[in-house]
Design an enzyme around this catalytic site. Structure first.
Site, PDB file in Angstrom:
ATOM      1  N   PRO A  81     -38.790 -78.939 -72.748  1.00 18.98           N
ATOM      2  CA  PRO A  81     -37.677 -78.015 -73.000  1.00 18.98           C
ATOM      3  C   PRO A  81     -38.130 -76.765 -73.758  1.00 18.98           C
ATOM      4  CG  PRO A  81     -37.123 -80.260 -73.631  1.00 18.98           C
ATOM      5  CD  PRO A  81     -38.592 -80.215 -73.411  1.00 18.98           C
ATOM      6  N   GLU A  82     -37.942 -75.631 -73.130  1.00 17.55           N
ATOM      7  CA  GLU A  82     -38.200 -74.341 -73.773  1.00 17.55           C
ATOM      8  C   GLU A  82     -36.857 -73.606 -73.803  1.00 17.55           C
ATOM      9  OE1 GLU A  82     -41.620 -72.390 -71.999  1.00 17.55           O
ATOM     10  OE2 GLU A  82     -42.443 -74.315 -71.402  1.00 17.55           O
TER      11      GLU A  82
ATOM     12  N   LYS B  70     -35.914 -72.671 -79.683  1.00 10.16           N
ATOM     13  CA  LYS B  70     -35.774 -73.963 -79.008  1.00 10.16           C
ATOM     14  C   LYS B  70     -34.950 -74.936 -79.843  1.00 10.16           C
ATOM     15  CE  LYS B  70     -40.473 -73.216 -77.354  1.00 10.16           C
ATOM     16  NZ  LYS B  70     -41.856 -73.699 -77.425  1.00 10.16           N
TER      17      LYS B  70
ATOM     18  N   ARG C 116     -53.669 -75.536 -75.205  1.00 10.19           N
ATOM     19  CA  ARG C 116     -52.752 -75.736 -74.087  1.00 10.19           C
ATOM     20  C   ARG C 116     -53.449 -75.407 -72.766  1.00 10.19           C
ATOM     21  NH1 ARG C 116     -50.869 -77.891 -77.600  1.00 10.19           N
ATOM     22  NH2 ARG C 116     -49.036 -77.435 -78.833  1.00 10.19           N
TER      23      ARG C 116
END
Length: 273
Positions: free
Chosen positions: A2-3, A56, A261
Site C-alpha cells: 500500500p502506497e 501512507k 529496494r
DNA sequence: CGATTCCCCTGATAGC
DNA sequence: TGCTATCAGGGGAATC
C-alpha cells in the site's frame, strides 16, 4: 504494497463508517498496537468523526479528542464485513461498530501499526510533522518540488522514497515515475535540469492519479475494503518488469538495488544524469 | 547530523 | 515430494 493510491482508495471506501461508534476491539497481534494493546481500550465507545489520509498514514479522528493512526506497511488493509466472521485468513484485528459492521484489519506479515493517540499529540507521535509535500495537493507545484529537492544530493529513486521530501511514494510508484519521466533511477538529483524537473513533476502526478483512478496496484495481497483487486498492476511499465521487454523501445529491462529496494528500469529510455 | 545497515514477519518461489 | 535458502519490503532504531 500500500502506497499513496492504495491508502487513498481505502480512505474513500471507509467513509461509510464515519459517524459510527467503536463497540469492541479484538486483536491477536498485540504488537501492532502503539504504545501498547491496552491503549486500544481507550477507543471503546468513541465515535468516528472523520477518516483522512496523510502520506501512507490513515487517520481516524474520534470523539473524546482521540485519534487512531493506522499504517499498512507491507501487507495491511481494512475490510468491511457484515459479521464477525473473518473475511480473510490473516485478519489480525477487528473493530465492531455500532451499525453492525465489523471493520477487519488483515495483515499477513504483521508489520502494520495502529497508534492510539490524543488529538494534540498524534502529529508529533506519528512523525506526521516530518513528512514532505502531499503530491496530489494543489500546493505540489513545480516550484515546490524543486524547493523540496534543493540542497539534496543522491540518487533520484532514493529521494523519491524519502517520505520527508515528497510523501506517499513507495517502491512501485517510484519505478513508474522514473520510467514516465524518462529518468534513470540512479540519476544524481543535483544533476537534474529544469526540463527534468518538469518531467518529474508531471510524472509524479500522472502516476499517482492513475493509481488512484485504478483503485490501487494489487501485487500479492492488496485489496480494497470489499476485498476487490485494484487494476493498476495491469498497466505497470517498470515495476518488476526486469527481464521483460520495454514497452517503448523493445529492449530488455534491467534491475538494480537502490536504497535496499529492487529497482526496474529501461537503460535505453531512462538516461542517467 | 546525514547516510547506511539491520530488523521486524511470513508466504511465495527457487534450488536441490 | 519435501526440505532449506532466499527474497520481498516501510520505516524505526541502531550504527557508522
Amino acid at each position: 504494497m500500500p502506497e499513496l493510491p492504495e491508502v487513498e482508495t481505502q480512505v474513500r471506501d471507509l467513509q461509510v463508517v464515519v459517524g459510527k461508534k467503536i463497540l469492541a476491539i479484538t486483536s491477536d497481534t498485540h504488537k501492532a498496537w502503539k504504545p501498547n494493546f491496552a491503549a486500544s481500550q481507550q477507543l471503546l465507545g468513541k465515535k468516528i468523526l472523520s477518516i483522512t489520509r496523510r502520506a501512507k498514514y490513515l487517520i481516524f479522528k474520534l470523539s473524546g479528542e482521540m485519534v487512531l493512526v493506522a499504517h499498512f506497511r507491507m501487507t495491511g488493509h481494512f475490510l468491511l464485513a457484515k459479521s464477525a466472521k473473518p473475511l480473510e485468513r490473516f485478519i489480525r484485528h477487528s473493530f465492531q461498530l455500532s451499525n453492525g459492521v465489523f471493520l477487519q484489519f488483515s495483515d499477513i506479515r504483521k508489520f502494520a501499526t495502529l497508534t492510539v493517540c490524543t488529538e494534540n499529540a498524534y502529529q508529533k507521535v506519528c512523525k506526521l510533522v516530518e513528512l514532505g509535500i502531499e503530491p496530489l495537493e494543489k500546493s505540489f507545484t513545480l516550484a515546490a518540488l524543486q524547493q523540496a529537492f534543493k540542497n539534496k544530493k543522491g540518487m533520484l529513486k532514493a529521494l523519491l522514497l524519502n517520505q520527508t521530501i515528497v510523501a506517499g511514494i513507495g517502491n512501485i510508484y517510484a519505478d513508474e515515475i522514473c520510467f514516465n519521466a524518462k529518468l534513470h533511477p540512479a540519476s544524481r538529483v543535483e544533476n537534474l535540469t529544469q526540463q527534468d524537473f518538469k518531467n518529474l513533476h508531471k510524472a509524479i502526478q500522472q502516476e499517482l492519479r492513475k493509481g488512484v483512478k485504478n483503485r490501487g496496484t494489487t501485487i500479492g495481497e492488496y485489496v480494497d475494503t470489499r476485498g476487490k483487486h485494484g487494476k493498476n498492476q495491469l498497466s505497470l511499465r517498470a515495476y518488476k518488469q526486469h527481464g521483460k521487454l520495454c514497452g517503448v523501445c523493445g529492449k530488455t529491462m534491467q534491475k538494480m538495488k537502490i536504497s535496499q529496494r529492487t529497482t526496474s528500469f529501461c537503460a535505453h529510455c531512462q538516461q542517467k544524469r
